[in-house]
Design an enzyme around this catalytic site. Structure first.
Site, PDB file in Angstrom:
ATOM      1  N   GLU A  16       0.815  -1.211   0.000  1.00 29.20           N
ATOM      2  CA  GLU A  16       0.000   0.000   0.000  1.00 29.20           C
ATOM      3  C   GLU A  16       0.854   1.268   0.000  1.00 29.20           C
ATOM      4  OE1 GLU A  16      -3.449   0.089   2.456  1.00 29.20           O
ATOM      5  OE2 GLU A  16      -3.857  -2.048   2.234  1.00 29.20           O
ATOM      6  N   HIS A  19      -5.464   1.477   0.762  1.00 28.57           N
ATOM      7  CA  HIS A  19      -4.826   2.376  -0.195  1.00 28.57           C
ATOM      8  C   HIS A  19      -4.655   1.642  -1.519  1.00 28.57           C
ATOM      9  CE1 HIS A  19      -3.710   3.911   3.752  1.00 28.57           C
ATOM     10  NE2 HIS A  19      -3.504   5.089   3.197  1.00 28.57           N
ATOM     11  N   LYS A  46     -10.735   4.675   6.589  1.00 26.79           N
ATOM     12  CA  LYS A  46      -9.887   5.429   5.656  1.00 26.79           C
ATOM     13  C   LYS A  46      -9.796   4.729   4.309  1.00 26.79           C
ATOM     14  CE  LYS A  46      -5.311   7.420   4.946  1.00 26.79           C
ATOM     15  NZ  LYS A  46      -3.873   7.423   5.346  1.00 26.79           N
TER      16      LYS A  46
END
Length: 435
Positions: free
Chosen positions: A85, A141, A168
């Site tokens: 990530e 991510h 997130k």
């Protein structure tokens, strides 16, 4: 979108909070960068994957202790970004062990946990964090693309179900349609998950997503104070001004409209919603918020229970009065002030508030207050008060002073914060007098 409070910082309320990543490689430089960044930040993130000695537990613990001192009462987020990530190479066992060591250090307030590191291992780390009172940022991510809206939403949902406190998601756009899809998912998720979100579209193309979070539902944005930790980050100082400008420009009343009467002081017993209502008012008016307890915590470099324990309530009340004196000085800017629950106990405080603004008392039934804050160990005056009856007795002791200080009284039971904020604006504009 719900919010969480970390060292007095309400993540999920008002203008997105600025998190500054620390990305230096040596322990000395890490601490130096963090200390310099702290005044510009709401939160500090240590990107431990950049640390040259990250696989030494003793070295990591030493840096964490130094960081805790350097950033004071700023919340500290620990992150090791893996190679998958966008970070450094590490196997799953070492990743989990490093996270557990950070949590056990007692120095961090939040930890970033990549939700793709293996379900059992991730859940173990999340449980360990919660055992130690550390909040979890459950993150994903994608540095190569922007997944479908269904997949992005599913990733946020997995983080929520896995026990993360903040959800997130960071993705890479190929065109502006990708940016729009990320913002669309953020807006949808903010209405579904009762947890704060952090979302961003990376790179120059996605820069807009880093400043418009207040309107789509992202609670934190990242600003540089050194090397960028991800593509498209703004410098922290201009980011602060950009967020403030957008907040004022997009307020319901408009950036050029000023409310008559000076500052708006929100008073009331703890748990009546002063902080939440202050930020709702800020969104409608564009006026900045001063949260008194949060400001005192930051300036003192310690929590309110620590202040009470070491120096006593009288000392705290003096600090509170000094802050009100500062707010009430000759300042051109108008503020929404969320007062501490005991601010009106002092006649001097009340005099300053009534001279420089209007005092709005928020009220709620003891049962409502107890449901909101009963058992909250961060409130010294609730120590050994464990029942609704205890709460009612303490409220009754203060009621006369609250009402004597108030210019207007707003009942908050069975109302959401937007309704309360609108009601306050009505009375401030003279449409209705409530007391």
């Amino acid at each position: 979108m719900n919010y969480i409070t970390v060292r007095g910082v309400a993540i999920g309320l008002g203008i997105p909070k600025i998190c500054v990543p620390v990305t230096e490689t040596s322990g000395k430089d890490i601490v130096k960068q963090a200390g310099a960044a702290a005044p510009k930040a709401d939160l500090i993130e240590w990107r431990a994957d950049a640390f040259e000695d990250v696989f030494s537990k003793a070295s990591v613990n030493h840096v964490l202790k130094e960081l805790r001192t350097a950033v004071g009462q700023r919340p500290l987020l620990f992150t090791f970004r893996t190679e998958a990530e966008g970070g450094a190479k590490i196997d799953v066992d070492d990743y989990i062990a490093l996270g557990e060591a950070a949590v056990e250090s007692g120095c961090v307030d939040l930890i970033d946990v990549e939700m793709d590191r293996g379900e059992k291992a991730v859940l173990r780390l999340i449980d360990k964090a919660h055992e130690r009172g550390v909040f979890v940022v459950g993150s994903y991510h994608d540095f190569s693309k922007t997944p479908s809206e269904e997949e992005m939403f599913s990733r946020l949902e997995t983080a929520a179900k896995g026990g993360a406190d903040i959800l997130k998601l960071a993705v890479m756009p190929e065109d502006m349609n990708d940016v729009l899809r990320l913002l669309s998912v953020t807006y949808k998720a903010s209405g579904v998950f009762e947890k704060p979100l952090i979302t961003m579209s990376m790179g120059a193309m996605g820069s807009i997503s880093r400043v418009c979070g207040e309107y789509f539902g992202s609670a934190v944005t990242f600003g540089q104070s050194g090397a960028a930790s991800a593509p498209g980050q703004f410098k922290a100082a201009p980011l602060y001004h950009a967020l403030g400008f957008l907040h004022r420009q997009a307020s319901e009343i408009g950036p050029d409209t000023k409310l008559a009467g000076g500052h708006i002081f929100l008073t009331g017993f703890m748990g009546t919603g002063k902080t939440s209502v202050a930020y709702a008012l800020s969104k409608k008016t564009g006026l900045p918020v001063i949260e008194m307890d949060e400001t005192i915590v930051r300036r003192e470099g310690r929590s309110i229970p620590e202040i009470f324990e070491k120096d006593g309530e009288k000392y705290f009340r003096r600090v509170e009065t000094d802050l009100l004196r500062e707010i009430s000085g000759d300042r051109k800017e108008t503020f929404i002030v969320s007062c501490g629950g005991g601010a009106v106990l002092s006649e001097e405080n009340v005099g300053m508030m009534k001279k420089k603004g209007r005092v709005i008392l928020l009220t709620a039934d003891p049962e409502t207050v107890f449901s909101r804050i009963g058992g909250d160990t961060g409130r010294p005056n609730l120590k050994n008060r464990n029942t609704v009856e205890d709460m009612a007795a303490l409220m009754a002791q203060r009621e006369a002073k609250y009402r004597a200080a108030a210019d207007h009284i707003i009942e908050t039971d069975h109302k959401d914060v937007d309704q309360i904020a609108s009601e306050i604006l009505q009375v401030l504009s003279g449409q209705e007098a409530l007391c």
